[in-house]
Design a protein around this motif. Structure first.
Motif, PDB file in Angstrom:
ATOM      1  N   PRO A 129      25.263  37.989  37.232  1.00 24.47           N
ATOM      2  CA  PRO A 129      25.430  36.976  38.282  1.00 24.47           C
ATOM      3  C   PRO A 129      24.208  36.087  38.402  1.00 24.47           C
ATOM      4  CG  PRO A 129      24.906  39.090  39.265  1.00 24.47           C
ATOM      5  CD  PRO A 129      25.015  39.319  37.774  1.00 24.47           C
ATOM      6  N   GLY A 130      24.409  34.959  39.073  1.00 21.57           N
ATOM      7  CA  GLY A 130      23.313  34.020  39.298  1.00 21.57           C
ATOM      8  C   GLY A 130      22.249  34.576  40.216  1.00 21.57           C
ATOM      9  N   HIS A 131      22.618  35.503  41.073  1.00 21.48           N
ATOM     10  CA  HIS A 131      21.678  36.118  42.016  1.00 21.48           C
ATOM     11  C   HIS A 131      21.947  37.612  42.058  1.00 21.48           C
ATOM     12  CE1 HIS A 131      20.433  32.187  43.493  1.00 21.48           C
ATOM     13  NE2 HIS A 131      21.708  31.852  43.389  1.00 21.48           N
ATOM     14  N   GLY A 132      20.897  38.397  42.058  1.00 23.57           N
ATOM     15  CA  GLY A 132      21.040  39.852  42.093  1.00 23.57           C
ATOM     16  C   GLY A 132      21.040  40.441  40.697  1.00 23.57           C
ATOM     17  N   ARG A 133      21.147  41.745  40.660  1.00 24.30           N
ATOM     18  CA  ARG A 133      21.077  42.472  39.384  1.00 24.30           C
ATOM     19  C   ARG A 133      22.386  42.414  38.605  1.00 24.30           C
ATOM     20  NH1 ARG A 133      16.592  45.438  38.697  1.00 24.30           N
ATOM     21  NH2 ARG A 133      15.307  45.816  40.512  1.00 24.30           N
ATOM     22  N   SER A 134      22.281  42.711  37.322  1.00 19.12           N
ATOM     23  CA  SER A 134      23.458  42.757  36.463  1.00 19.12           C
ATOM     24  C   SER A 134      24.348  43.935  36.868  1.00 19.12           C
ATOM     25  CB  SER A 134      23.035  42.884  34.998  1.00 19.12           C
ATOM     26  OG  SER A 134      22.279  44.064  34.814  1.00 19.12           O
ATOM     27  N   ILE A 135      25.607  43.833  36.486  1.00 17.69           N
ATOM     28  CA  ILE A 135      26.591  44.852  36.807  1.00 17.69           C
ATOM     29  C   ILE A 135      27.200  45.324  35.490  1.00 17.69           C
ATOM     30  CG2 ILE A 135      28.723  45.350  38.067  1.00 17.69           C
ATOM     31  CD1 ILE A 135      27.901  42.684  39.695  1.00 17.69           C
ATOM     32  N   GLN A 136      27.122  46.623  35.235  1.00 13.43           N
ATOM     33  CA  GLN A 136      27.656  47.186  34.002  1.00 13.43           C
ATOM     34  C   GLN A 136      28.901  48.011  34.317  1.00 13.43           C
ATOM     35  OE1 GLN A 136      25.039  49.853  31.860  1.00 13.43           O
ATOM     36  NE2 GLN A 136      26.266  49.706  30.012  1.00 13.43           N
ATOM     37  N   PHE A 137      29.878  47.965  33.407  1.00 12.38           N
ATOM     38  CA  PHE A 137      31.120  48.716  33.558  1.00 12.38           C
ATOM     39  C   PHE A 137      31.291  49.661  32.377  1.00 12.38           C
ATOM     40  CE2 PHE A 137      31.685  44.489  35.408  1.00 12.38           C
ATOM     41  CZ  PHE A 137      31.968  44.831  36.719  1.00 12.38           C
ATOM     42  N   ARG A 138      31.894  50.813  32.650  1.00 12.23           N
ATOM     43  CA  ARG A 138      32.196  51.759  31.563  1.00 12.23           C
ATOM     44  C   ARG A 138      33.274  51.183  30.650  1.00 12.23           C
ATOM     45  NH1 ARG A 138      32.098  55.077  35.947  1.00 12.23           N
ATOM     46  NH2 ARG A 138      34.368  55.070  36.053  1.00 12.23           N
ATOM     47  N   ASP A 139      34.263  50.527  31.275  1.00  8.66           N
ATOM     48  CA  ASP A 139      35.390  49.998  30.516  1.00  8.66           C
ATOM     49  C   ASP A 139      36.075  48.911  31.342  1.00  8.66           C
ATOM     50  OD1 ASP A 139      36.963  51.376  32.457  1.00  8.66           O
ATOM     51  OD2 ASP A 139      37.089  53.132  31.159  1.00  8.66           O
ATOM     52  N   ASN A 140      37.114  48.333  30.752  1.00  7.07           N
ATOM     53  CA  ASN A 140      37.829  47.244  31.403  1.00  7.07           C
ATOM     54  C   ASN A 140      38.546  47.718  32.674  1.00  7.07           C
ATOM     55  OD1 ASN A 140      37.955  44.482  30.993  1.00  7.07           O
ATOM     56  ND2 ASN A 140      40.056  44.585  30.250  1.00  7.07           N
ATOM     57  N   GLN A 141      39.004  48.949  32.685  1.00  8.70           N
ATOM     58  CA  GLN A 141      39.678  49.495  33.869  1.00  8.70           C
ATOM     59  C   GLN A 141      38.714  49.544  35.059  1.00  8.70           C
ATOM     60  OE1 GLN A 141      41.508  53.325  33.286  1.00  8.70           O
ATOM     61  NE2 GLN A 141      42.149  53.479  35.419  1.00  8.70           N
ATOM     62  N   GLU A 142      37.485  49.966  34.828  1.00 10.73           N
ATOM     63  CA  GLU A 142      36.493  50.004  35.905  1.00 10.73           C
ATOM     64  C   GLU A 142      36.189  48.580  36.405  1.00 10.73           C
ATOM     65  OE1 GLU A 142      32.130  51.847  37.018  1.00 10.73           O
ATOM     66  OE2 GLU A 142      32.483  51.217  34.937  1.00 10.73           O
ATOM     67  N   LYS A 143      36.085  47.639  35.471  1.00 14.06           N
ATOM     68  CA  LYS A 143      35.837  46.244  35.861  1.00 14.06           C
ATOM     69  C   LYS A 143      36.979  45.711  36.710  1.00 14.06           C
ATOM     70  CE  LYS A 143      37.262  43.070  33.463  1.00 14.06           C
ATOM     71  NZ  LYS A 143      38.480  42.225  33.414  1.00 14.06           N
ATOM     72  N   ASN A 144      38.217  45.932  36.269  1.00 16.76           N
ATOM     73  CA  ASN A 144      39.369  45.438  37.020  1.00 16.76           C
ATOM     74  C   ASN A 144      39.479  46.095  38.388  1.00 16.76           C
ATOM     75  OD1 ASN A 144      40.081  43.552  35.132  1.00 16.76           O
ATOM     76  ND2 ASN A 144      41.680  44.790  34.194  1.00 16.76           N
ATOM     77  N   SER A 145      39.179  47.380  38.481  1.00 20.27           N
ATOM     78  CA  SER A 145      39.189  48.064  39.785  1.00 20.27           C
ATOM     79  C   SER A 145      38.155  47.452  40.722  1.00 20.27           C
ATOM     80  CB  SER A 145      38.915  49.561  39.620  1.00 20.27           C
ATOM     81  OG  SER A 145      39.975  50.191  38.964  1.00 20.27           O
ATOM     82  N   ALA A 146      36.973  47.156  40.190  1.00 20.52           N
ATOM     83  CA  ALA A 146      35.918  46.546  41.007  1.00 20.52           C
ATOM     84  C   ALA A 146      36.333  45.154  41.484  1.00 20.52           C
ATOM     85  CB  ALA A 146      34.613  46.486  40.219  1.00 20.52           C
ATOM     86  N   LEU A 147      36.961  44.379  40.607  1.00 20.75           N
ATOM     87  CA  LEU A 147      37.417  43.041  40.988  1.00 20.75           C
ATOM     88  C   LEU A 147      38.543  43.130  42.026  1.00 20.75           C
ATOM     89  CD1 LEU A 147      37.435  41.120  37.575  1.00 20.75           C
ATOM     90  CD2 LEU A 147      35.798  40.880  39.448  1.00 20.75           C
ATOM     91  N   GLU A 148      39.469  44.060  41.818  1.00 20.41           N
ATOM     92  CA  GLU A 148      40.566  44.248  42.780  1.00 20.41           C
ATOM     93  C   GLU A 148      40.027  44.668  44.145  1.00 20.41           C
ATOM     94  OE1 GLU A 148      43.124  47.000  40.725  1.00 20.41           O
ATOM     95  OE2 GLU A 148      43.922  45.425  39.410  1.00 20.41           O
ATOM     96  N   ASP A 149      39.058  45.593  44.163  1.00 24.57           N
ATOM     97  CA  ASP A 149      38.442  46.017  45.420  1.00 24.57           C
ATOM     98  C   ASP A 149      37.771  44.836  46.127  1.00 24.57           C
ATOM     99  OD1 ASP A 149      39.264  48.614  44.984  1.00 24.57           O
ATOM    100  OD2 ASP A 149      37.283  49.326  44.354  1.00 24.57           O
ATOM    101  N   PHE A 150      37.059  44.049  45.356  1.00 28.64           N
ATOM    102  CA  PHE A 150      36.395  42.862  45.913  1.00 28.64           C
ATOM    103  C   PHE A 150      37.412  41.908  46.535  1.00 28.64           C
ATOM    104  CE2 PHE A 150      35.311  38.396  45.184  1.00 28.64           C
ATOM    105  CZ  PHE A 150      34.224  38.282  46.032  1.00 28.64           C
ATOM    106  N   LEU A 151      38.487  41.625  45.798  1.00 31.66           N
ATOM    107  CA  LEU A 151      39.502  40.698  46.297  1.00 31.66           C
ATOM    108  C   LEU A 151      40.198  41.256  47.537  1.00 31.66           C
ATOM    109  CD1 LEU A 151      40.929  39.476  42.889  1.00 31.66           C
ATOM    110  CD2 LEU A 151      39.697  38.095  44.566  1.00 31.66           C
ATOM    111  N   ALA A 152      40.426  42.551  47.578  1.00 32.12           N
ATOM    112  CA  ALA A 152      41.070  43.175  48.747  1.00 32.12           C
ATOM    113  C   ALA A 152      40.182  43.057  49.990  1.00 32.12           C
ATOM    114  CB  ALA A 152      41.394  44.630  48.457  1.00 32.12           C
ATOM    115  N   ARG A 153      38.874  43.140  49.811  1.00 35.08           N
ATOM    116  CA  ARG A 153      37.934  43.027  50.937  1.00 35.08           C
ATOM    117  C   ARG A 153      37.769  41.581  51.418  1.00 35.08           C
ATOM    118  NH1 ARG A 153      34.747  45.912  47.474  1.00 35.08           N
ATOM    119  NH2 ARG A 153      33.250  44.209  47.350  1.00 35.08           N
ATOM    120  N   ASN A 154      38.120  40.632  50.565  1.00 29.09           N
ATOM    121  CA  ASN A 154      37.912  39.225  50.897  1.00 29.09           C
ATOM    122  C   ASN A 154      39.220  38.495  51.060  1.00 29.09           C
ATOM    123  OD1 ASN A 154      34.836  38.696  50.680  1.00 29.09           O
ATOM    124  ND2 ASN A 154      35.322  40.059  48.989  1.00 29.09           N
TER     125      ASN A 154
END
Length: 178
Positions: free
Chosen positions: A153-178
């Motif tokens: 990201p442009g601000h803050g630390r990098s974010i690493q994922f084990r796999d695409n499923q973890e990335k998609n879960s993180a994005l889905e969680d983010f979207l659900a909170r917003n």
């Protein structure tokens, strides 16, 4: 520059300093300078003049200080720079926000499309949004189809994922909170 050095393909626009100039020269220079959006473009003109690199910015974010950018992206993309780089239009923070996806390493450079704040995986700093928070959230959905290991990201630390499923879960969680 040594005869065995290779130009790096991409650089963002940090403040122009001699230390960074030397480090990039030691890596062989730069062919392109990708600007993710209209703010945070720092000393793009100094970098471009020094390295002779072409600057890339979405036409929706061109302003007086960036009118002489060599490569202006138009439309909704995506666009490719060779086989390794894909540019993804992610409007919201600004009209012309674009992320850079480096396919070989599965890395996404987001500029201000994302930030990492505290313990959260992602935030969008809505109070700094210059276009549309709703549009920015819609743009997050575009990233579900990308096979990512890293988000830088442009601000803050990098974010690493084990796999695409973890990335998609993180994005889905983010979207659900917003």
């Amino acid at each position: 520059m040594s005869s065995t050095s290779q130009k790096i393909s991409y650089m963002s626009s940090p403040r122009y300093t001699e230390v960074l100039v030397r480090n990039i020269e030691n890596l062989g220079g730069a062919k392109y300078m990708f600007l993710t959006h209209k703010d945070d473009v720092a000393d793009h003109d100094k970098w471009s003049k020094h390295f002779g690199c072409d600057r890339i910015l979405h036409s929706g974010d061109v302003e007086e200080s960036t009118v002489d950018i060599e490569m202006k992206l138009c439309g909704d993309g995506p666009w490719s720079i060779g086989a390794e780089f894909e540019l993804i239009h992610t409007p919201g923070h600004t009209e012309g926000s674009v992320c850079l996806y480096y396919k070989p390493q599965k890395v996404l450079f987001t500029g201000d499309h994302f930030a990492k704040s505290g313990d959260s995986k992602f935030t969008i700093f809505a109070h700094y949004n210059k276009d549309s928070v709703e549009m920015q959230l819609d743009s997050v959905r575009k990233l579900m189809d990308l096979d990512l290991k890293w988000i830088l990201p442009g601000h803050g630390r990098s974010i690493q994922f084990r796999d695409n499923q973890e990335k998609n879960s993180a994005l889905e969680d983010f979207l659900a909170r917003n």
